[in-house]
Write an enzyme that holds these catalytic residues in place. Sequence first.
Site, PDB file in Angstrom:
ATOM      1  N   GLY A 221      24.995   9.705  -4.467  1.00 24.63           N
ATOM      2  CA  GLY A 221      23.441   9.442  -4.853  1.00 24.63           C
ATOM      3  C   GLY A 221      22.526   9.482  -3.940  1.00 24.63           C
ATOM      4  O   GLY A 221      22.848   9.531  -2.781  1.00 24.63           O
ATOM      5  N   SER A 222      21.113   9.701  -4.365  1.00 29.97           N
ATOM      6  CA  SER A 222      20.286   9.994  -3.127  1.00 29.97           C
ATOM      7  C   SER A 222      18.615   9.658  -3.785  1.00 29.97           C
ATOM      8  O   SER A 222      18.600  10.005  -5.006  1.00 29.97           O
ATOM      9  CB  SER A 222      20.206  11.268  -2.541  1.00 29.97           C
ATOM     10  OG  SER A 222      21.416  11.383  -1.867  1.00 29.97           O
ATOM     11  N   ASN A 223      17.639   9.490  -3.148  1.00 28.59           N
ATOM     12  CA  ASN A 223      16.394   9.679  -3.267  1.00 28.59           C
ATOM     13  C   ASN A 223      16.029  10.502  -2.337  1.00 28.59           C
ATOM     14  O   ASN A 223      16.279  10.541  -1.218  1.00 28.59           O
ATOM     15  CB  ASN A 223      15.736   8.289  -3.274  1.00 28.59           C
ATOM     16  CG  ASN A 223      16.071   7.388  -3.945  1.00 28.59           C
ATOM     17  OD1 ASN A 223      16.072   7.601  -5.329  1.00 28.59           O
ATOM     18  ND2 ASN A 223      16.218   6.045  -3.777  1.00 28.59           N
ATOM     19  N   ASN A 486      18.714  12.057  -8.209  1.00 27.91           N
ATOM     20  CA  ASN A 486      19.819  12.504  -9.157  1.00 27.91           C
ATOM     21  C   ASN A 486      19.791  12.683 -10.499  1.00 27.91           C
ATOM     22  O   ASN A 486      20.490  12.671 -11.082  1.00 27.91           O
ATOM     23  CB  ASN A 486      20.917  11.333  -8.935  1.00 27.91           C
ATOM     24  CG  ASN A 486      21.211  11.192  -7.115  1.00 27.91           C
ATOM     25  OD1 ASN A 486      21.213  10.042  -6.728  1.00 27.91           O
ATOM     26  ND2 ASN A 486      21.545  12.161  -6.511  1.00 27.91           N
ATOM     27  N   ARG A 514      16.181   4.765 -11.919  1.00 25.01           N
ATOM     28  CA  ARG A 514      15.888   4.891 -10.630  1.00 25.01           C
ATOM     29  C   ARG A 514      14.796   5.942 -10.572  1.00 25.01           C
ATOM     30  O   ARG A 514      13.716   6.035  -9.765  1.00 25.01           O
ATOM     31  CB  ARG A 514      17.242   4.945  -9.805  1.00 25.01           C
ATOM     32  CG  ARG A 514      16.710   5.512  -8.233  1.00 25.01           C
ATOM     33  CD  ARG A 514      17.789   4.984  -7.816  1.00 25.01           C
ATOM     34  NE  ARG A 514      19.215   5.901  -8.005  1.00 25.01           N
ATOM     35  CZ  ARG A 514      19.379   7.108  -7.533  1.00 25.01           C
ATOM     36  NH1 ARG A 514      18.842   7.743  -6.787  1.00 25.01           N
ATOM     37  NH2 ARG A 514      20.458   7.798  -7.982  1.00 25.01           N
TER      38      ARG A 514
END
Length: 776
Positions: A221-223, A486, A514
């Site tokens: 996952g990531s931002n 994501n 998110r």
Amino acid sequence: MALPPASSSAATGPDGETVADGGHAAQINRTEYGIPHILARDFAGLGYGYGYAFAQDNVCELADQVVTLRGERSRFFGSDGESEGANLASDTYYGGQLRAGTVQRLLDRRAPLGPTAELRRMVEGYAAGYNRYLRDTGVDRLPDPRCKGKPWVRPVTALDLWGIVHDVNGATGAVPLAPEIGAAEPPAAGGKGTAATGAGGGKAAASFTPGGRIADAADFGSNGWALGRNATRTGNAMVLANPHLPWVGGNFRFYQVQLTIPGTLDVSGAGLYGTPLVEIGHNRNLAWTHTASDAQHASFYALKLAPGDPTSYVVDGKAEQMKRRTVPVTVRDKNGGLSTVSRTLYTSRFGPVLASGWTTRTAYAVRDANADNLRSMNAWLAMGKARNLSQLRTAQDTYQGIPWTYTLAADTSGGTYFTDSSVVAHLTDAQLERCARPDSQEGPAALDGSTSACAWGSDPDALVPGIYGPSHQPRLSRTDYVANSNNGPRYTNPEAPLTGFPGAYDSDPRLGQRAQLGLSMIAQRVAGADGLGTPGFTRSTLRASMLGNRVLSAETGRDDVVGMCRAHPHLTATDGKDIDVRQACATLARWDTRADTDSRGTALWGTFYDHLVEAGPPDTWHRVPYDPAQPLTTPRGIKGEDVRVQRALADAVQDFAARDLPVDTELGAVQKWADTPLSGCNGDKGCFNVLEAGPDSGTGTPTAGAFGSSFLMAVELTPDGPRAHTLLTYGQSSNPASPHFTDQTRLFSRKQWVTERFTASEIAGDPALKVTTLRR
């Protein structure tokens, strides 16, 4: 800083490989927190310095990776690993890869399909540098107690390192299914058609969605934000990198480094263990980050087996025999004795066959679009050299090797760019609809493997068959921002929704909480409506936004829950007991709805929310369900009158009592790494700063694990050069005895960042500077 002189003649490495280009020479300049800045005259020297520096910090992790890739876990650790037969299944898979010559065959290709000459020299140098450290130090004198004196710590080869690259590229395809592939066996003759079970039994070790897409094949996952000149107060572009990856295990931990060849390359950032490049980072003019792509990088196929022969399958009415490869595996028994076990791998035209779901009627195979991909390193090296967004785009289009991530980037012009340039299976929307087979007791949803009409197609501009070319990739250029958490490509910037791309690039247009929070944070900061001052991003407000620890589910639903529990101070738990929730209600009412280490209420909310999700689909208990006309703000709220909501809070209070914890326990008291309190929470709860860790995580030699924010980078591209702050949340070293094991973890806990040193003068001015000069 002065460069070390290079040798004037060719040299032979520890394993006999010849490195042309005049031998190896490098300078390692370590600044505070042990961050290495590698300086060399050529790519062989650059790799040499990088490999040596990495070995100083993480020798055990790379050695362990190589044991896996050589198919030797059973030789050193026995056939069992995390589950019965796990090592044996893993060794069968990787031993099969070696016997097939998979990586070597890819290395034999010329660029752009194979590695460039620069990369070949760099990887050879990296192996030589790692081996130099082993030779200088001695295995019996290694500083990491986990592998000191162990027989499985040995010199590595360039082929080992390319194997790591290949493994990383397959992380959303075949690699997480390696135990299933290695354990696959046809059902016994005369069987009744029940599903065979592989290592650990049950279904395949990844989840699948309609259309044969592999979902959650690896826990990523990531931002990522790229902010353009219209979103910042200075008019300079900025990039925020926030990948979410496991904290334990070498495969997907980051290592921070700067790589410099004067006049050729000067790039700073982080790369995954064992890969010789910066994969998220910046140079003087350009910065980029990645987030996990929602596209289909691999497909699951259901094979219709020929009657009476479970190793033959039918395509277009004709039977085809599965290919078999015998793999000998050396196994250590409990007394230390060694024996050889022969295993067989089965492969179809759609890829390797899996253990789970293999009956007398059906088998399942996985086709991985990254199975022939070493091109990723070419792309990342070219990106590190790029001077603007146009050159970054050219790098990706030329090599088409970014394996499974989106790219978000900005340059000194103040522009931003988003693309899914990853390697995506060429499946049309019509195929995804027509070929999808439903889930069954024997196996998950898959594509129909009984007809060639469901096989991957190709694009004229694709570098290799079976994938989409650049002309089909979702792309967006803006001067305000592009962002991703994501979610699919559609809402990269809600002012300009992306449409018209193939469905293989996006399985679900809905935004998770998110992603909704991230877009809201950008909009509020641009408008100056987030309490951080004047509109527009600055470096300080970018860092404050990243570690603000907001929790969207609480912002939109906490008041509903407090209203409910105030009206119902006693609630019935799942076991029928009457639970007094007054103290819990007061805790939630006082809570600041943040996931800071000292927040009282975050831990309780997280437990309550977990119970609520288990109780039923979120749209059934959200006060406002999902509305496709309001994708940024729905669903929201919580139905306090719903008995499931009431039961979830009662169960949460019971959980705290069972653990002898007050309901107002601070988050940092129950979420720790190496006894360091950590902020953040699960992204499914709407936490932007994702972090999940238990109280036992990282106490000496971590086994419980943690997941979430790993390498953080907030960089502004100013006319005078980049200004960056970074954090490697678990530190540069995986060695529990190293001073750099948790030094940055403590910074992370206090919301402090490391000021990056990029220029030669900044590096030389560090009071903590340590210089190592390597010559060979």
